[in-house]
Design a protein around this motif. Structure first.
Motif, PDB file in Angstrom:
ATOM      1  N   LEU A 102       0.832  -1.197   0.000  1.00  0.00           N
ATOM      2  CA  LEU A 102       0.000   0.000   0.000  1.00  0.00           C
ATOM      3  C   LEU A 102       0.869   1.251   0.000  1.00  0.00           C
ATOM      4  CD1 LEU A 102      -2.706  -0.900   2.691  1.00  0.00           C
ATOM      5  CD2 LEU A 102      -3.000  -0.889   0.211  1.00  0.00           C
ATOM      6  N   PRO A 103       0.357   2.373  -0.511  1.00  0.00           N
ATOM      7  CA  PRO A 103       1.076   3.635  -0.361  1.00  0.00           C
ATOM      8  C   PRO A 103       1.321   3.947   1.121  1.00  0.00           C
ATOM      9  CG  PRO A 103      -0.692   3.881  -1.972  1.00  0.00           C
ATOM     10  CD  PRO A 103      -0.872   2.529  -1.327  1.00  0.00           C
ATOM     11  N   PRO A 434      -9.801   7.404  -5.990  1.00  0.00           N
ATOM     12  CA  PRO A 434     -10.466   6.218  -5.437  1.00  0.00           C
ATOM     13  C   PRO A 434     -10.207   6.099  -3.936  1.00  0.00           C
ATOM     14  CG  PRO A 434      -9.332   5.667  -7.464  1.00  0.00           C
ATOM     15  CD  PRO A 434      -8.909   7.059  -7.110  1.00  0.00           C
ATOM     16  N   ALA A 435     -11.247   5.755  -3.200  1.00  0.00           N
ATOM     17  CA  ALA A 435     -11.142   5.638  -1.746  1.00  0.00           C
ATOM     18  C   ALA A 435     -11.789   4.340  -1.298  1.00  0.00           C
ATOM     19  CB  ALA A 435     -11.821   6.831  -1.071  1.00  0.00           C
ATOM     20  N   ARG A 436     -11.494   3.965  -0.060  1.00  0.00           N
ATOM     21  CA  ARG A 436     -12.030   2.705   0.466  1.00  0.00           C
ATOM     22  C   ARG A 436     -13.546   2.672   0.403  1.00  0.00           C
ATOM     23  NH1 ARG A 436      -7.658   3.009   5.190  1.00  0.00           N
ATOM     24  NH2 ARG A 436      -6.127   1.507   4.414  1.00  0.00           N
ATOM     25  N   GLY A 437     -14.194   3.815   0.589  1.00  0.00           N
ATOM     26  CA  GLY A 437     -15.650   3.854   0.566  1.00  0.00           C
ATOM     27  C   GLY A 437     -16.257   3.519  -0.777  1.00  0.00           C
ATOM     28  N   ASP A 438     -15.461   3.587  -1.840  1.00  0.00           N
ATOM     29  CA  ASP A 438     -15.961   3.201  -3.162  1.00  0.00           C
ATOM     30  C   ASP A 438     -16.101   1.694  -3.301  1.00  0.00           C
ATOM     31  OD1 ASP A 438     -15.902   5.881  -3.917  1.00  0.00           O
ATOM     32  OD2 ASP A 438     -13.867   5.738  -4.715  1.00  0.00           O
ATOM     33  N   GLU A 444     -14.902  -7.513  -1.354  1.00  0.00           N
ATOM     34  CA  GLU A 444     -14.058  -6.809  -2.308  1.00  0.00           C
ATOM     35  C   GLU A 444     -12.847  -7.668  -2.674  1.00  0.00           C
ATOM     36  OE1 GLU A 444     -14.871  -4.354  -3.966  1.00  0.00           O
ATOM     37  OE2 GLU A 444     -16.566  -3.626  -2.788  1.00  0.00           O
ATOM     38  N   VAL A 445     -12.460  -7.569  -3.922  1.00  0.00           N
ATOM     39  CA  VAL A 445     -11.332  -8.337  -4.433  1.00  0.00           C
ATOM     40  C   VAL A 445     -10.093  -7.458  -4.555  1.00  0.00           C
ATOM     41  CG1 VAL A 445     -10.562  -9.802  -6.331  1.00  0.00           C
ATOM     42  CG2 VAL A 445     -12.978  -9.720  -5.743  1.00  0.00           C
ATOM     43  N   ILE A 446     -10.290  -6.218  -5.000  1.00  0.00           N
ATOM     44  CA  ILE A 446      -9.181  -5.307  -5.302  1.00  0.00           C
ATOM     45  C   ILE A 446      -9.271  -4.102  -4.379  1.00  0.00           C
ATOM     46  CG2 ILE A 446      -7.994  -4.089  -7.166  1.00  0.00           C
ATOM     47  CD1 ILE A 446      -8.626  -6.812  -8.215  1.00  0.00           C
ATOM     48  N   PRO A 447      -8.207  -3.742  -3.677  1.00  0.00           N
ATOM     49  CA  PRO A 447      -8.264  -2.572  -2.801  1.00  0.00           C
ATOM     50  C   PRO A 447      -8.237  -1.261  -3.589  1.00  0.00           C
ATOM     51  CG  PRO A 447      -6.053  -3.490  -2.794  1.00  0.00           C
ATOM     52  CD  PRO A 447      -6.907  -4.435  -3.612  1.00  0.00           C
ATOM     53  N   ALA A 448      -8.725  -0.201  -2.969  1.00  0.00           N
ATOM     54  CA  ALA A 448      -8.751   1.110  -3.624  1.00  0.00           C
ATOM     55  C   ALA A 448      -7.355   1.556  -4.032  1.00  0.00           C
ATOM     56  CB  ALA A 448      -9.380   2.139  -2.684  1.00  0.00           C
ATOM     57  N   ALA A 449      -6.349   1.183  -3.249  1.00  0.00           N
ATOM     58  CA  ALA A 449      -4.979   1.581  -3.583  1.00  0.00           C
ATOM     59  C   ALA A 449      -4.555   1.049  -4.940  1.00  0.00           C
ATOM     60  CB  ALA A 449      -4.009   1.103  -2.504  1.00  0.00           C
ATOM     61  N   SER A 450      -5.003  -0.150  -5.305  1.00  0.00           N
ATOM     62  CA  SER A 450      -4.634  -0.714  -6.598  1.00  0.00           C
ATOM     63  C   SER A 450      -5.228   0.113  -7.734  1.00  0.00           C
ATOM     64  CB  SER A 450      -5.096  -2.166  -6.697  1.00  0.00           C
ATOM     65  OG  SER A 450      -4.341  -2.994  -5.835  1.00  0.00           O
ATOM     66  N   TYR A 451      -6.451   0.588  -7.556  1.00  0.00           N
ATOM     67  CA  TYR A 451      -7.040   1.467  -8.561  1.00  0.00           C
ATOM     68  C   TYR A 451      -6.227   2.753  -8.693  1.00  0.00           C
ATOM     69  CZ  TYR A 451     -11.199  -1.481  -8.842  1.00  0.00           C
ATOM     70  OH  TYR A 451     -12.064  -2.530  -9.054  1.00  0.00           O
ATOM     71  N   GLN A 452      -5.742   3.272  -7.573  1.00  0.00           N
ATOM     72  CA  GLN A 452      -4.909   4.472  -7.646  1.00  0.00           C
ATOM     73  C   GLN A 452      -3.627   4.209  -8.427  1.00  0.00           C
ATOM     74  OE1 GLN A 452      -4.184   6.277  -3.833  1.00  0.00           O
ATOM     75  NE2 GLN A 452      -6.354   6.664  -3.423  1.00  0.00           N
ATOM     76  N   TYR A 453      -2.991   3.086  -8.168  1.00  0.00           N
ATOM     77  CA  TYR A 453      -1.749   2.780  -8.885  1.00  0.00           C
ATOM     78  C   TYR A 453      -1.990   2.714 -10.391  1.00  0.00           C
ATOM     79  CZ  TYR A 453       0.804   1.528  -4.578  1.00  0.00           C
ATOM     80  OH  TYR A 453       1.443   1.545  -3.360  1.00  0.00           O
ATOM     81  N   ILE A 454      -3.085   2.098 -10.806  1.00  0.00           N
ATOM     82  CA  ILE A 454      -3.353   1.983 -12.237  1.00  0.00           C
ATOM     83  C   ILE A 454      -3.768   3.339 -12.811  1.00  0.00           C
ATOM     84  CG2 ILE A 454      -4.710   0.813 -14.015  1.00  0.00           C
ATOM     85  CD1 ILE A 454      -2.701  -0.959 -12.390  1.00  0.00           C
ATOM     86  N   LEU A 455      -4.683   4.029 -12.168  1.00  0.00           N
ATOM     87  CA  LEU A 455      -5.152   5.318 -12.679  1.00  0.00           C
ATOM     88  C   LEU A 455      -3.999   6.288 -12.912  1.00  0.00           C
ATOM     89  CD1 LEU A 455      -8.347   6.038 -10.539  1.00  0.00           C
ATOM     90  CD2 LEU A 455      -8.289   5.736 -13.004  1.00  0.00           C
TER      91      LEU A 455
END
Length: 511
Positions: A102-103, A434-438, A444-455
C-alpha cells in the motif's frame, strides 16, 4: 436425505484448482469429511497460471505447507507486483508499476491531491511506496533471516503451475489424507430431487458423494456439462481470447530474476514475462478479432529477440479461451472452482486468486446439512458474481485509460464496451481519488490503492479534490517515510537470485 450431514466430498479434476481446493478442505475438515479427488490420467492441466497474489502465502500456511519446500519444488520466485511497459502511449519512457504494498500513509490523508499539486513530476507509485524501487533494483522482498511466509515488503509468487499441482497433490495425499482416484468420469447419475447422486467412472464403478466440486477446467464437466449452466460471455468487454506461451532458459545462469510480472503492450494485446529461478515463462495474449495467429507469434518472437537476444525458440503453445464466467457457480450439490467457473484473461493474475477465494469460501461454509446447502449456494453465487464483476472492471481499467492507437485499443475505449459501474466510477474519480468507501462490500477483491496505482500510472487526468483531511504536512511526511524506507531497504535486501539460491540450499527459518 436433505436432513443428513455432509460426509463425502468429491472433487473432479486436479491441477492447481483441484488440489488447492482439496488441500483447504482437508486441512479444515479432514477430521469429519472424506475428501476424494478424481482426475483423468489423460488430461494434462493447462499449466500457464504462473502468478499469485500475496494471499497465497496465507493459503499455503493454512494447509500446512512449508514455504521453503514450496519454493524449491515449484521452481517459485517472488512476485512484488506488475510492471506495465507501453500501456499508456507506447513511447520509450512509457512504464509504471502496480506494487503489492500500500502507499505509505494510505487512508490517513489525501496523498493523491497533494501529489498532483506539489509532486506531479514524480511518478505516483515512485513517490508513495518503496516497492517500485526494490523492483527496479532487482531486490528480494525479504532477507534470508526473515521467517517463512513473513515479509519485509509484501509479496506473492511466480511459480511453475505444473509443478505446483504436483506439489499440492503430494502434500494432500501424504499429509492431509485426501483419497485419490485416477480414472475417467464417464457419466453422471442424478437423484430424484435433481442433485448429483454419483459419478460413473471407467474402472472404479459408482462414486457417490454429498457435494461435488467441479475443477474439470474449461470443459466444466459437471456445472456446465451436466447442469447446463451457461457462461456469461465477456468478450464484448475484454477482447483477448487467445494466448501463445513458451518457456525459455536464461542465457546465463546468473541472469537477474525479476520480481514483477512484466506486461508489455502490443498492437492487439500484451506480452507477459515471468522470471522463475530456472527459466522465463513468456506469452502473448491477444484478440483473434484484431490479430491473426501468425502476426501474434511474430510479435512474441520479436519481443523475445529484443529482450534477450534469443531467436531460436520452440514453437509456442496456443491456448484458446472464451472470456466469461458461469451464470451460477453453485447449482444444487455441485460447485465449480477454477477454469470450470470461468476465465477472463491472465492480466493481474486473478485466476489463482479466485481459486483461493472459492476454496476458502466453500470451506468456511462447512460443515452443514444438505437442507442448508441451497441457502449457502445462493449466497456463494451472489458473492462470486460480485467478485468476478469487480475483477472484470479492474482489468478493463488498464485498457480504457490507454492512449495507444489502433483498433484494439480504440475499441476498448468505446463506451459500448465499458461496464456501466466502471463508467460511473471514472466520472467520480475525475473529481477525487479512489477511496475505500468506493469498495464497501465485505467481498471486495481489489483494494482502492490498486485502482490508484493503475489510474495515476496510466496518466489519468482527473483533478483530485481532497476527500480526506487535506493535511499537506501528513502527506509530505508519508512521502518522506517512503523515501526513507527505500534508502534503508535497498542496501539491506539481497537480490532475488541470491536469496532464491540461499532458500534452495538452506531453506527459511520457521516462525
Amino acid at each position: 436425505m436433505d436432513s443428513s450431514l455432509l460426509q463425502d466430498i468429491v472433487i473432479v479434476g486436479g491441477g492447481s484448482a483441484g488440489w488447492l481446493t482439496a488441500g483447504v478442505l482437508a486441512a479444515d475438515h479432514g477430521d469429519r469429511l472424506r475428501i476424494t479427488l478424481i482426475e483423468s490420467p489423460d488430461v494434462a492441466p493447462i499449466g500457464v497460471g504462473e502468478g499469485t497474489w500475496p494471499s497465497m502465502r496465507d493459503t499455503l500456511r493454512r494447509i500446512g505447507v512449508l514455504e521453503s519446500d514450496f519454493m524449491r519444488d515449484c521452481d517459485a520466485a517472488f512476485k512484488q507486483g506488475s510492471r506495465f511497459d507501453g500501456w499508456v502511449d507506447g513511447s520509450a519512457a512509457d512504464r509504471y508499476h502496480h506494487p503489492f504494498s500500500l502507499p505509505q500513509g494510505f487512508g490517513d490523508t489525501d496523498l493523491v491531491a497533494h501529489w498532483q499539486r506539489h509532486h506531479a513530476d514524480v511518478p505516483f507509485a515512485d513517490l508513495v511506496t518503496y516497492q517500485t524501487h526494490l523492483c527496479e533494483a532487482g531486490r528480494a522482498p525479504k532477507q534470508a533471516a526473515t521467517p517463512q511466509f513473513a515479509a519485509v515488503a509484501n509479496y506473492g509468487y511466480h511459480l511453475d503451475a505444473g509443478k505446483f499441482g504436483t506439489f499440492l497433490k503430494a502434500h494432500c495425499l501424504e499429509k492431509l489424507g485426501v483419497r485419490y482416484i485416477s480414472d475417467h468420469v464417464v457419466g453422471v447419475d442424478s437423484s430424484d430431487n435433481g442433485d448429483i447422486a454419483a459419478l460413473r467412472t471407467g474402472s472404479h464403478g459408482l462414486l457417490p458423494a454429498d457435494l461435488f466440486i467441479d475443477c474439470s477446467g474449461m470443459k466444466s464437466l459437471l456445472l456446465g456439462g451436466h447442469f447446463g449452466v451457461p457462461l456469461v460471455a465477456q468478450q464484448h468487454v475484454l477482447f483477448n481470447d487467445r494466448a501463445l506461451a513458451v518457456q525459455l532458459p536464461y542465457r546465463q545462469p546468473d541472469d537477474p530474476i525479476a520480481s514483477t510480472t512484466m506486461s508489455t503492450a502490443q498492437r492487439a494485446g500484451w506480452i507477459w514475462d515471468i522470471g522463475l529461478p530456472t527459466r522465463r515463462g513468456i506469452g502473448h495474449v491477444y484478440s483473434s478479432a484484431h490479430c491473426g495467429d501468425d502476426e501474434a507469434e511474430a510479435a512474441l518472437r520479436a519481443y523475445i529477440g529484443a529482450s534477450s537476444g534469443q531467436h531460436d525458440i520452440p514453437a509456442p503453445r496456443q491456448i484458446r479461451f472464451a472470456p466469461g464466467y458461469r451464470e451460477r457457480f453453485w447449482q444444487r450439490n455441485c460447485v465449480a472452482v477454477g477454469l470450470a467457473s470461468g476465465f477472463i484473461e491472465p492480466l493481474e493474475a486473478s485466476a489463482l486468486a479466485l481459486v483461493e477465494m472459492a476454496a476458502i469460501a466453500i470451506s468456511d461454509a462447512l460443515p452443514f446439512e444438505r437442507a442448508a446447502m441451497d441457502i449457502v449456494a445462493r449466497r456463494f453465487n451472489a458473492d462470486f458474481t460480485y467478485r468476478w464483476e469487480r475483477v472484470i472492471e479492474f482489468l478493463k481499467l488498464h485498457y480504457v485509460l490507454s492512449r495507444r492507437q489502433g483498433d484494439f485499443w480504440r475499441d476498448h475505449r468505446a463506451a459500448a464496451s465499458m461496464p456501466p459501474r466502471l463508467q460511473e466510477l471514472l466520472r467520480l474519480w475525475r473529481r477525487r481519488a479512489p477511496a475505500r468507501g468506493d469498495f464497501a462490500s465485505t467481498n471486495e477483491v481489489i483494494p482502492a490503492a490498486s485502482y490508484q496505482y493503475i489510474l495515476y500510472g496510466m496518466g489519468f487526468s482527473g483533478t483530485a479534490t481532497a476527500h480526506l483531511q487535506d493535511d499537506g504536512e501528513l502527506a509530505d511526511r508519508s512521502f518522506r517515510e517512503a523515501a526513507s524506507l527505500t534508502a534503508r531497504m535497498l542496501p539491506a535486501l539481497p537480490d532475488n537470485r541470491s536469496l532464491l539460491a540461499h532458500i534452495a540450499r538452506h531453506g527459511l527459518p520457521s516462525i
